[in-house]
Design a protein around this motif. Sequence first.
Motif, PDB file in Angstrom:
ATOM      1  N   GLN A 194       0.568   1.238   1.814  1.00 17.34           N
ATOM      2  CA  GLN A 194       1.228   2.530   1.745  1.00 17.34           C
ATOM      3  C   GLN A 194       2.661   2.404   1.209  1.00 17.34           C
ATOM      4  OE1 GLN A 194       2.254   4.333   5.508  1.00 17.34           O
ATOM      5  NE2 GLN A 194       1.981   6.398   4.713  1.00 17.34           N
ATOM      6  N   LEU A 207       2.496   1.652  -2.543  1.00 18.93           N
ATOM      7  CA  LEU A 207       2.055   2.784  -3.354  1.00 18.93           C
ATOM      8  C   LEU A 207       3.182   3.782  -3.573  1.00 18.93           C
ATOM      9  CD1 LEU A 207      -1.499   3.463  -1.847  1.00 18.93           C
ATOM     10  CD2 LEU A 207      -0.993   2.596  -4.141  1.00 18.93           C
ATOM     11  N   ASN A 216      -2.978   8.002   5.710  1.00 18.22           N
ATOM     12  CA  ASN A 216      -1.857   7.204   5.202  1.00 18.22           C
ATOM     13  C   ASN A 216      -1.949   6.815   3.722  1.00 18.22           C
ATOM     14  OD1 ASN A 216      -0.541   7.056   7.794  1.00 18.22           O
ATOM     15  ND2 ASN A 216      -2.100   5.581   8.407  1.00 18.22           N
ATOM     16  N   LEU A 217      -3.154   6.832   3.152  1.00 13.07           N
ATOM     17  CA  LEU A 217      -3.285   6.346   1.771  1.00 13.07           C
ATOM     18  C   LEU A 217      -3.748   7.402   0.771  1.00 13.07           C
ATOM     19  CD1 LEU A 217      -4.790   2.744   1.974  1.00 13.07           C
ATOM     20  CD2 LEU A 217      -2.409   3.466   2.000  1.00 13.07           C
ATOM     21  N   LEU A 248      -2.740  -1.739   5.817  1.00 13.84           N
ATOM     22  CA  LEU A 248      -2.610  -0.384   5.296  1.00 13.84           C
ATOM     23  C   LEU A 248      -1.154   0.051   5.220  1.00 13.84           C
ATOM     24  CD1 LEU A 248      -5.648   0.013   5.177  1.00 13.84           C
ATOM     25  CD2 LEU A 248      -5.349   2.172   6.396  1.00 13.84           C
ATOM     26  N   ILE A 277      -7.053   5.579   6.729  1.00 17.84           N
ATOM     27  CA  ILE A 277      -7.006   5.610   5.261  1.00 17.84           C
ATOM     28  C   ILE A 277      -6.709   7.026   4.779  1.00 17.84           C
ATOM     29  CG2 ILE A 277      -8.414   5.402   3.170  1.00 17.84           C
ATOM     30  CD1 ILE A 277      -9.788   3.012   4.465  1.00 17.84           C
ATOM     31  N   LYS A 306      -1.319   9.147  -1.270  1.00 17.82           N
ATOM     32  CA  LYS A 306      -0.410   8.271  -2.018  1.00 17.82           C
ATOM     33  C   LYS A 306      -1.033   7.775  -3.328  1.00 17.82           C
ATOM     34  CE  LYS A 306       2.559   8.541   1.372  1.00 17.82           C
ATOM     35  NZ  LYS A 306       1.762   9.382   2.279  1.00 17.82           N
TER      36      LYS A 306
END
Length: 476
Positions: A260, A263, A291-292, A256, A288, A295
């Motif tokens: 990240q 991205l 952190n994602l 991840l 998720i 993004k």
Amino acid sequence: MIVKSLLVLLLSVGIGYVLYKNRLITNNEIEQEILSSWSESIVMPKNQFRKLLVGINSNVDLIVPGVELLLKLNITPGNDINHHQLFSLDHLQETFSYFFKKGSAAERPFIDAELFRKIVSGAENLSNPQFYIGGNAALIGSKIAEKFPDVELHLVGPVGPKLMELLPASIVIPKISHIEKDEVHLIMEYQVGESWGSHRAPVATRFITSYDESNSQATMIESFFQYIENYKPDLIILSGLHLLEGQSSEFFSQKLSFIQSELIKIPKAVPVHLELASMVNKAFVKEIADNLVSKVSSLGLNEQELTFLSHAANGPHSSYFETIQGQPEIHIISDIILWILKTFGFSQSDPSRKLTRVHFHCLTYHIIGIHPSAWNNNPSAVGAGTRGAGIQACDVESPDPDLVTLKFPEKFQLFSGDKERSLNESEPIMTWKKEGFHFALSPVLVCKQPLKTVGLGDSISATGLMFSEYVSDFNS
């Protein structure tokens, strides 16, 4: 007496009528009216996506009747327990029963490779095993290639010989995607009303399990992001993160963190859609979310994924995932979508956040929430997704009002605190605004006898994306 005789006469000559909103209508009049409205109102965006990169999970789906396979393996009905990972045949039976009773689609990794191969062997020896394209990325890619032939689409994900045969020839499979032996996912389908022990399935759906090294370790993720620089797509679709759930927390966090960082490098002019799938590890889902989600530009998910995301990240209605059965309440789903957009989405105060679109889909309706400066054509996108759901589930080329039925609630709220309202079937696509965001909702015409449920969510997300128009310079 006259009224009673008239009713008997109507029934005797086989004319089916139903009472709906205090008026008599023919059985499929509502469905036909919704289909007609969709035909008139759904339009393609002015500026369409033309160059797509899709990844990273792909495999061969082996589709069989779930109950028949369990009986073939001499597995009898027993407890219903939600195991996060499957180590034995007992775990398979218990987890299958748990979701069979709820009528919820689910996916769980098998940990014992040898035992999984034996299960697959049993599945292949059933009367009618079926092999299909599998994996969210491959399914999304194949649906777009099928419905939008002018689009250039490249797929980065593990592709073996069998999958190569199944994929549309128009999809470009770079050499980095080739593997010697296909990854196989076992799809155990069941029909509405089907029995397993004391349970009866409330809807038609499926349970998925696999032992998959390539996808479960995201072996293609580095190649996927490296590919972006030279290919220069105008839409990126990423999926398969749920398959990392079988790995250690350290491995998961490492992947991840890499995703990240990659991205962040992608220009905001190029939207990234993240398609989620079933997960049960609260810590992983929270990671998720934290952190994602901020993004990516767009997020696709169903009722299980949406409600569990809210639970894991301390959102509204955080315990709803534990009690949800069948059709989720519309206002609860809208509340959670709004929370996602406000918490993780783009704002003038934090322009580093990219999320501007959330596409929710379930059996009976879809909702898309957007930042209005970033996306156009939202009503058509949600309508196209719902229209396509019935077509694929019934496995037909075009909508047929005789094959589908409306299962939308008679009364509902668009969001908590809203007035109660009813569906107007002549205008089935509803739109509203809430705290600066725009929403569109459309009911699904549910297939009465579904023939293919696997990949339905991926097909819906793909269709919705292709009918959406991204405003690449909205925050410049």
